[in-house]
Design a protein around this motif. Structure first.
Motif, short mmCIF file in Angstrom:
data_model
loop_
_atom_site.label_atom_id
_atom_site.label_comp_id
_atom_site.label_asym_id
_atom_site.label_seq_id
_atom_site.Cartn_x
_atom_site.Cartn_y
_atom_site.Cartn_z
N GLY A 219 0.82 -1.20 0.00
CA GLY A 219 0.00 0.00 0.00
C GLY A 219 0.86 1.26 0.00
N LYS A 220 1.95 1.24 0.76
CA LYS A 220 2.87 2.39 0.78
C LYS A 220 3.49 2.60 -0.60
CE LYS A 220 4.24 1.64 5.62
NZ LYS A 220 5.38 1.24 6.48
N LEU A 221 3.83 1.50 -1.27
CA LEU A 221 4.43 1.61 -2.60
C LEU A 221 3.43 2.22 -3.59
CD1 LEU A 221 6.77 1.01 -4.56
CD2 LEU A 221 5.79 -1.27 -4.87
N LEU A 222 2.18 1.80 -3.53
CA LEU A 222 1.17 2.37 -4.41
C LEU A 222 1.06 3.88 -4.20
CD1 LEU A 222 -1.72 -0.27 -4.30
CD2 LEU A 222 0.19 -0.12 -5.90
N ARG A 223 1.04 4.30 -2.94
CA ARG A 223 0.95 5.73 -2.65
C ARG A 223 2.18 6.47 -3.16
NH1 ARG A 223 -3.27 6.87 0.85
NH2 ARG A 223 -4.14 5.08 2.01
N ALA A 224 3.35 5.85 -3.01
CA ALA A 224 4.59 6.49 -3.46
C ALA A 224 4.59 6.67 -4.97
CB ALA A 224 5.79 5.66 -3.01
N CYS A 225 3.95 5.76 -5.69
CA CYS A 225 3.87 5.91 -7.15
C CYS A 225 3.13 7.18 -7.53
CB CYS A 225 3.15 4.70 -7.76
SG CYS A 225 4.14 3.19 -7.76
N GLY A 226 2.25 7.64 -6.65
CA GLY A 226 1.51 8.86 -6.93
C GLY A 226 2.38 10.11 -6.91
#
Length: 493
Positions: A219-226
């Protein structure tokens, strides 16, 4: 003897992981002085990147190798290499069955290919190298990307599950996770090359973080992609229902460039069969995930994988699968008739379902899913959609004078590239908006004028025949946040 000036061809079998591995193989070969073979003629090197999932995978490989034997005899300098999952499984048996093969390499040593080819050429004998575990993460290898606008980014390799129908864990090993900083640096490098969309890859992509002990890492990685400027779309495949957490749903909903598309393998709707498959969830858990996703993302398109005819499957079990399909209302489904995978526990189970029964059930499932997909697609008629224009997605585009693209939810749309909004010409890699006018079970059609057309760097690259090349990204420490600026050559350390 230098390989400079030689041509290569890569033939890829199997899943997205294999497709991305082939990009890495191509990157290495071009770094070693090879270049892609054109149409016609005989390449100096043919590489088979194989899959071992299907029952007849070996027959397909050895049959193709047999067809190549006279070609090689007529061109003694030609080399043939076999890699991937089937190579990992069959090892030295490949050169016993096909002695004209020059190199065999496994899933754990993609980076060995250029050296093995040189060694086989120098020693004039076959080279077989199969490692038992991963020594170099594939991300450290250069890659020649297939697409100018969409890129695969591997976040992990291997699998810690023990599904009884799957041979992948024994061929690709235990899960190994890349560090977040490396992943974000690779994404940044792709965006610097004009790529608009990335798909995060993992055998169980949402179990990412298990190796460094962070259950919420995905989930943190998905947010970081933003936080990656210029990255317009993010997808991922394939998650496992047992490891799917609410924070991932929240990250999908709250990160603007996350696509509202979820591919969630079901495999079976029968709890008894799921237990026999060693799938550590049950149908109620599966459906509850879909309910949560739709509560926060009503527009989400959910797709799945389903196996029909697993050993011991009864008509009651199959009806349970149909019931889940009716409730889940998938946008599409990859449906498979069970076939034995040599080396898997399921291949030795009692109660193998007769082929004619499997085929009949399979057809019933396909008919039901097609009807549901059609009903769901009809709901989109009259809506405006944003499309990333694609290459080669529409088989009839030339005769219908249409082009094709993918909506943010992953649906395939064939559209008319016309109207006052069009600037110059529409190219693959450009972004357009249009209105859906017709629905079919497996695609949508938009025959009206385009509402908008945005020319992109990706479209420029497609028009110029350029495809991204990315250098390898080395290992680093776990961290999250915006990646550091990439060097001018697109690599990071």
């Amino acid at each position: 003897m230098s390989a400079t000036g030689k041509t290569y061809q890569i033939r890829t079998f199997g899943c997205q992981m294999n497709v991305h591995d082939s990009e890495r193989l191509a990157g290495q070969l071009e770094a070693a002085g090879y270049w892609p073979a054109g149409e016609g003629g005989t390449p100096d090197l043919v590489v088979f990147n194989t899959c071992a999932v299907r029952e007849n995978a070996d027959n397909k490989l050895y049959g193709t190798l047999g067809h190549l034997r006279p070609v090689k005899e007529a061109n003694p300098g030609m080399q043939i290499a076999v890699g991937g999952c089937l190579a990992q499984k069959d090892r030295g048996d490949i050169v016993k069955r096909a002695p004209w093969v020059d190199v065999v390499f496994g899933t754990h040593n993609l980076g060995s290919l250029p050296a093995l080819l040189e060694r086989a050429r120098h020693n004039a004998e076959a080279e077989v190298e199969i490692l038992e575990s991963l020594e170099t993460f594939p991300s450290t290898l250069p890659a020649r990307r297939d697409s100018a606008y969409s890129g695969w980014v591997s976040i992990s390799v291997g699998c810690n599950n023990t599904c009884t129908f799957c041979i992948v864990p024994s061929l690709r090993g235990k899960e190994r996770d890349r560090r977040p900083g490396e992943i974000l640096a690779e994404i940044e490098a792709l965006v610097a090359e004009g790529v608009l969309e990335v798909t995060l890859l993992g055998q169980n992509v949402n179990s990412y973080g298990v190796e460094f002990g962070d259950r919420l890492a995905f989930g943190k990685l998905l947010r970081a992609c933003g936080s990656v400027d210029g990255l317009e779309r993010v997808r991922f495949t394939s998650p496992h229902p047992a490891a799917f957490t609410d924070d991932v749903i929240e990250a999908m909903a709250q990160t603007p460039n996350m696509c509202h598309q979820l591919h969630m393998p079901l495999q079976s709707g029968s709890d008894r069969v799921l237990k026999e498959m060693r799938r550590s969830y049950r149908s109620s858990r599966y459906l509850s995930i879909l309910d949560k996703v739709r509560q926060v993302m009503p527009d989400a398109a959910i797709t799945t994988d389903i196996i029909v005819g697993f050993p011991g499957e009864t008509e009651e079990d199959f009806q349970a699968t149909l019931d889940v399909v009716r409730r889940a209302r998938f946008a599409s489904a990859f449906t498979f008739q069970y076939s034995k995978r040599p080396g898997t526990p399921a291949a030795e189970m009692d109660g193998q379902v007769p082929k004619d029964v499997v085929r009949e059930r399979y057809q019933r499932l396909v008919d039901l899913q097609n009807e549901i997909a059609w009903q769901e697609n009809k709901k989109i008629v009259g809506r405006k959609v944003e499309l990333l224009v694609a290459t080669g997605e529409g088989r009839k585009d030339a005769e219908t004078h249409r082009m094709s693209g993918r909506a943010r939810d992953g649906r395939l749309v064939h559209f008319a590239p016309a109207g006052p909004a069009v600037e110059g010409s529409v190219r693959p890699g450009d972004v357009v908006e249009t209105m859906i006018s017709y629905a079919a079970p497996h695609h949508l059609v938009a025959d009206g004028d385009l509402l908008s057309h945005r020319r992109t760097r990706a479209g420029d690259n497609v028009e110029a025949g350029r495809r991204p090349k990315t250098d390898g990204v080395s290992l680093g420490l776990p961290s999250f946040g915006a990646p550091a600026p990439a060097p001018a050559n697109g690599c990071a350390s």
